[in-house]
Write an enzyme that holds these catalytic residues in place. Structure first.
Site, short mmCIF file in Angstrom:
data_model
loop_
_atom_site.label_atom_id
_atom_site.label_comp_id
_atom_site.label_asym_id
_atom_site.label_seq_id
_atom_site.Cartn_x
_atom_site.Cartn_y
_atom_site.Cartn_z
N HIS A 152 38.10 -2.99 12.12
CA HIS A 152 38.24 -4.55 11.47
C HIS A 152 38.98 -4.88 10.13
O HIS A 152 39.25 -5.87 9.84
CB HIS A 152 36.85 -5.35 11.44
CG HIS A 152 36.13 -5.42 12.47
ND1 HIS A 152 36.41 -5.80 13.74
CD2 HIS A 152 34.81 -4.91 12.86
CE1 HIS A 152 35.51 -5.55 14.75
NE2 HIS A 152 34.32 -5.13 14.15
N ASP A 187 34.94 0.45 21.00
CA ASP A 187 33.85 -0.26 20.33
C ASP A 187 33.78 -1.44 21.10
O ASP A 187 34.43 -2.20 21.71
CB ASP A 187 34.24 -0.43 18.78
CG ASP A 187 33.23 -1.07 18.00
OD1 ASP A 187 32.36 -0.10 17.32
OD2 ASP A 187 32.93 -2.29 18.16
N HIS A 189 33.35 -4.15 19.84
CA HIS A 189 33.64 -5.42 19.09
C HIS A 189 35.34 -5.30 19.17
O HIS A 189 35.94 -4.05 18.97
CB HIS A 189 33.46 -5.66 17.53
CG HIS A 189 31.88 -5.88 17.59
ND1 HIS A 189 31.10 -4.77 17.39
CD2 HIS A 189 31.30 -6.81 17.69
CE1 HIS A 189 29.84 -5.31 17.27
NE2 HIS A 189 29.91 -6.64 17.49
N ASP A 269 28.09 0.93 20.13
CA ASP A 269 27.56 -0.23 20.38
C ASP A 269 27.64 -0.93 21.69
O ASP A 269 27.18 -2.07 21.94
CB ASP A 269 27.78 -1.10 19.16
CG ASP A 269 29.23 -1.33 18.73
OD1 ASP A 269 30.08 -0.93 19.76
OD2 ASP A 269 29.81 -1.91 17.73
C1 OKP Z 1 31.63 -3.58 13.26
B1 OKP Z 1 31.79 -2.80 14.36
C2 OKP Z 1 27.08 -9.66 10.25
C3 OKP Z 1 27.26 -10.50 11.64
C4 OKP Z 1 27.75 -9.44 12.52
C5 OKP Z 1 29.82 -8.30 12.46
C6 OKP Z 1 30.12 -7.33 13.49
C7 OKP Z 1 30.91 -6.25 13.00
C8 OKP Z 1 30.55 -4.82 13.91
N1 OKP Z 1 27.12 -10.51 9.32
N2 OKP Z 1 28.97 -9.43 12.90
O1 OKP Z 1 32.85 -3.13 15.25
O2 OKP Z 1 30.91 -2.13 15.15
ZN ZN Z 2 31.45 -3.03 16.75
#
Ligand code: OKP
Ligand code: ZN
Length: 324
Positions: A152, A187, A189, A269
């Protein structure tokens, strides 16, 4: 498969994250790395290749802020992790004196707290990815045990637990070494930082399988493909068959681009038991998926992105690696 790890990645230790309107215990913790370590056996140490490969993907003012933000936060009389609360969308002031303003100008969200150890961990995650690339350039697969995640983080922004995009650092270094490189993002996300960095870069491609941004973070990226970017959004509830079909499509596209090296942003995840995600892959599925990737016969650098089911994370990573 050669495996790389550097313990300086434990330094980043956020206690809380802002989630659903309140502070919750952080999901991205040093214990994640310990869980993977205990499941994958011996690892090799990491070489320090310095700042140049990091500067090849991130802008200098952003790196300066990342390195100094927590000290500036303390100097402003705060304690705990630095976190922005105001974000310039169409407007940007010429001078950003306050640390809050600087952080907001280089963050997509409130999901990237900066603590005393954040720079050190993100830096060594990038170095770990580069050491794994060394293995892949030598013709062996390389696994980099990396945290915090990186995908990200864009050229000039942090967000989503990510600060330095270690997968893109490895991909760009591979390109500089003369390779044609596909980043394959597995991933849950969508990797908006990787898309930001890779869009329009010659010799670099991104294929990403991820949760539909209409329902999931990061919301504002990942619906459409363009240029050198293939985005394959999948609905919540996705299981092995649909995931495997999308993966086959991504690998076919990567083949069509003539790539000769893979950087895999692997997130565990997508696991059915993940506490913040909504796909339904099983531990055994990861080995099958990895077999499909390995069948391309391309050398792979595997970096770790997400995966938050602590009790299963080690097994899930080990299953994925076993498929190679
Ligand atoms: C990171 B990776 C947190 C809310 C959750 C963020 C997800 C980040 C994922 N404040 N959203 O891609 O596993
Ligand atoms: Zn993720």
């Amino acid at each position: 498969m050669r495996k790389f790890w550097d313990e300086r990645q434990l330094a980043h230790a956020p206690t809380h994250e802002f989630f659903n309107g309140r502070l919750e215990p952080a999901a991205e913790t040093p214990a994640r790395a310990e869980a993977v370590l205990s499941a994958i056996g011996a690892t090799e140490g990491v070489e320090d290749r310095g700042m140049a490969p990091i500067e090849a993907v991130h802008e200098a003012p952003y790196l300066d802020l990342l390195r100094s933000a927590h000290e500036a936060w303390l100097a402003a009389g705060r304690d705990g992790d630095a976190m922005p609360y105001a974000f310039p969308l169409s407007r940007r002031a010429r001078t950003l004196d306050r640390i809050d303003a600087q952080l907001g100008a280089h963050s997509t969200d409130t999901c990237a707290p900066v603590g005393a150890g954040t720079w050190q961990s993100a830096y060594w995650a990038a170095q770990t990815a580069l050491s794994a690339l060394g293995a892949a350039l030598g013709g062996e697969h390389g696994f980099a045990l990396t945290r915090p995640p990186g995908h990200h983080a864009g050229a000039a922004f942090m967000g989503g637990y990510s600060y330095i995009n270690h997968g893109c650092v490895a991909a760009e270094a591979a390109r500089a070494a003369g390779r044609r490189v596909a980043v394959l993002d597995l991933d849950y996300h969508m990797g908006n930082g990787s898309e930001d960095i890779l869009t329009g870069r010659d010799g670099l491609f991104l294929a990403s399988l991820h949760a539909d941004p209409r329902t999931d973070y990061p919301f504002y990226w990942g619906e459409e493909s363009h240029d050198n970017i293939l985005n394959l959004p999948l609905p919540r509830g996705t299981r092995f068959d649909a995931y495997d079909t999308a993966l086959a499509h991504a690998l076919e596209w990567i083949g069509e681009q003539g790539c000769d090296l893979l950087v895999i942003s692997y997130g565990a995840d997508t696991f059915e038991g993940d506490p913040i995600s909504h796909f339904l892959l099983t531990t055994g599925d990861y080995e099958q998926l990895a077999r499909r990737v390995a069948a391309t016969n391309l050398p792979a650098v595997i970096v770790l992105e997400g995966g938050y089911a602590l009790g299963s994370l080690g097994r899930n990573v080990a299953s994925f690696l076993a498929g190679f």
